[in-house]
Each structure stands twice: as C-alpha cells, then as structure tokens.
Design a protein around this motif. Structure first.
Motif, PDB file in Angstrom:
ATOM      1  N   ALA A  88     -31.573  14.133 -76.007  1.00 27.42           N
ATOM      2  CA  ALA A  88     -31.071  14.577 -76.796  1.00 27.42           C
ATOM      3  C   ALA A  88     -31.786  15.868 -77.149  1.00 27.42           C
ATOM      4  CB  ALA A  88     -31.181  13.823 -78.383  1.00 27.42           C
ATOM      5  N   VAL A  89     -33.131  15.889 -77.205  1.00 27.66           N
ATOM      6  CA  VAL A  89     -33.716  17.190 -77.465  1.00 27.66           C
ATOM      7  C   VAL A  89     -33.785  18.019 -76.344  1.00 27.66           C
ATOM      8  CG1 VAL A  89     -36.354  18.046 -77.655  1.00 27.66           C
ATOM      9  CG2 VAL A  89     -35.808  16.191 -78.848  1.00 27.66           C
ATOM     10  N   GLU A  92     -30.469  19.965 -76.412  1.00 29.07           N
ATOM     11  CA  GLU A  92     -30.546  20.936 -77.348  1.00 29.07           C
ATOM     12  C   GLU A  92     -31.114  21.970 -77.106  1.00 29.07           C
ATOM     13  OE1 GLU A  92     -32.408  20.984 -82.049  1.00 29.07           O
ATOM     14  OE2 GLU A  92     -30.838  19.328 -81.667  1.00 29.07           O
ATOM     15  N   GLU A  96     -29.866  25.910 -76.641  1.00 29.41           N
ATOM     16  CA  GLU A  96     -30.367  26.986 -77.154  1.00 29.41           C
ATOM     17  C   GLU A  96     -30.812  28.185 -76.062  1.00 29.41           C
ATOM     18  OE1 GLU A  96     -33.942  26.110 -79.212  1.00 29.41           O
ATOM     19  OE2 GLU A  96     -32.940  24.842 -80.820  1.00 29.41           O
ATOM     20  N   GLU A 128     -22.385  18.645 -80.436  1.00 30.11           N
ATOM     21  CA  GLU A 128     -23.476  17.753 -80.158  1.00 30.11           C
ATOM     22  C   GLU A 128     -24.477  17.519 -81.505  1.00 30.11           C
ATOM     23  OE1 GLU A 128     -25.437  17.100 -76.694  1.00 30.11           O
ATOM     24  OE2 GLU A 128     -23.480  17.500 -75.554  1.00 30.11           O
ATOM     25  N   SER A 129     -24.833  18.982 -81.872  1.00 30.52           N
ATOM     26  CA  SER A 129     -25.687  19.154 -82.960  1.00 30.52           C
ATOM     27  C   SER A 129     -24.993  19.760 -83.998  1.00 30.52           C
ATOM     28  CB  SER A 129     -26.900  19.859 -82.476  1.00 30.52           C
ATOM     29  OG  SER A 129     -27.426  19.455 -81.400  1.00 30.52           O
ATOM     30  N   SER A 131     -25.614  20.032 -87.357  1.00 28.61           N
ATOM     31  CA  SER A 131     -26.285  20.452 -88.453  1.00 28.61           C
ATOM     32  C   SER A 131     -27.517  21.352 -88.161  1.00 28.61           C
ATOM     33  CB  SER A 131     -27.027  19.496 -89.171  1.00 28.61           C
ATOM     34  OG  SER A 131     -27.620  18.698 -88.450  1.00 28.61           O
ATOM     35  N   HIS A 132     -27.417  21.922 -86.444  1.00 30.93           N
ATOM     36  CA  HIS A 132     -28.303  22.737 -86.133  1.00 30.93           C
ATOM     37  C   HIS A 132     -28.180  24.355 -86.692  1.00 30.93           C
ATOM     38  CE1 HIS A 132     -30.647  25.190 -83.098  1.00 30.93           C
ATOM     39  NE2 HIS A 132     -31.047  24.220 -82.733  1.00 30.93           N
TER      40      HIS A 132
END
Length: 161
Positions: A88-89, A92, A96, A128-129, A131-132
């Motif tokens: 997942a990291v 992300e 980015e 996927e993210s 709340s990023h």
C-alpha cells in the motif's frame, strides 16, 4: 570509432531493457519494505522521464502515453505482489510520483499533456487513499482552476458569438 545513429538506438534499446529488469526487481522488493518502496518510486519516475525524453521523434501524446504506461505497469505489478502494508505504501508513493511527473509537464508546457490526465490520475489515487491530503489538495486546485478557465472560456465565447 564514432557512434552512429544505429549504435545509439541499439544502446538506447539495451539500456531500456536493462532498466526494465532493474525496475522489476525494485518493484518486487517494494512490496516487502518501506525503504525499497521509496527506491522503487524513484526508479519508476526516472524510467518514465527517460522514456518520455528519449523519444523526441514521436508525437508528444505518444511519448506521454509511454511514460504513463511505466507508472501504470509498476502500479499493477505492486498490486499483484499482494495487499500488505508495504504494498500500500509503494502504491501511494507511485501515485505521488505520477502526480509530480504530470505537474512538471503541466508547468513546463510540454506538448501532449491534458489536464484530464492529472484529474484521472488523482481520482485513481483518491479511490485508494481518500484521506491523503496531498492528493486532495492537488485535485481541489486542479478542479478550481478548470472551473475558472471554463467560466472564462464561456464568457469569451458568448462575447464573440
């Protein structure tokens, strides 16, 4: 011996193959460690930039599609390795890197870029993210800018009609 165009193309092709192999190993390691995920992000971004800049003879849209395909392939490969926390990291970080790559092209005014590319990329990242904050801010900025441009465009079209 002077390098020729044929040797340069051959060397470029060999470099791309070697870098693709390195990239595959880097992405596989990314699903196992956060540090490796950060390294994979850099590797993918460098390879995408290389792919974009090394194809000067092709139309800008084709070059951009090739570069974005590098990011998409890396994202798919990380997803295929499993759903762990490091995976997942890694995803992300890849989102980015893709957002930064598209932002660079937008600022540089490079051909082939469409604002919809950034919007689609950020929408996928936000699915996927959600709340990023980085993705949310870039998405909000892009949408606000697009609305202003659309409003201005509509006013100009009305005035000219």
């Amino acid at each position: 011996m002077q390098p020729t165009a044929i040797n340069a193309v051959s060397d470029l092709s060999n470099f791309a193959k070697l870098y693709a192999d390195l990239l595959e190993r880097s992405i596989t390691a990314a699903s196992e460690s956060g540090a490796a995920a950060a390294r994979a992000q850099l590797d993918v971004a460098c390879f995408a930039a290389f792919e974009y800049s090394s194809r000067e003879g092709e139309p800008p849209r084709t070059r951009l599609d090739r570069a974005l395909a590098i990011f998409d392939g890396a994202l798919a490969r990380v997803a295929a390795t499993g759903g762990g926390a490091c995976s997942a990291v890694a995803r992300e970080l890849l989102f980015e890197a893709r957002a930064r790559f598209l932002a660079f092209l937008a600022r540089a005014g490079q051909g082939g870029f469409r604002p919809a590319d950034t919007r689609e990329s950020l929408e996928q990242a936000l699915r996927e993210s959600p709340s990023h904050t980085g993705f949310l801010c870039r998405y909000a900025h892009g949408e606000a800018r697009a609305r202003i441009e659309n409003r201005l465009r509509l006013q100009l079209e009305g005035a000219l009609a």
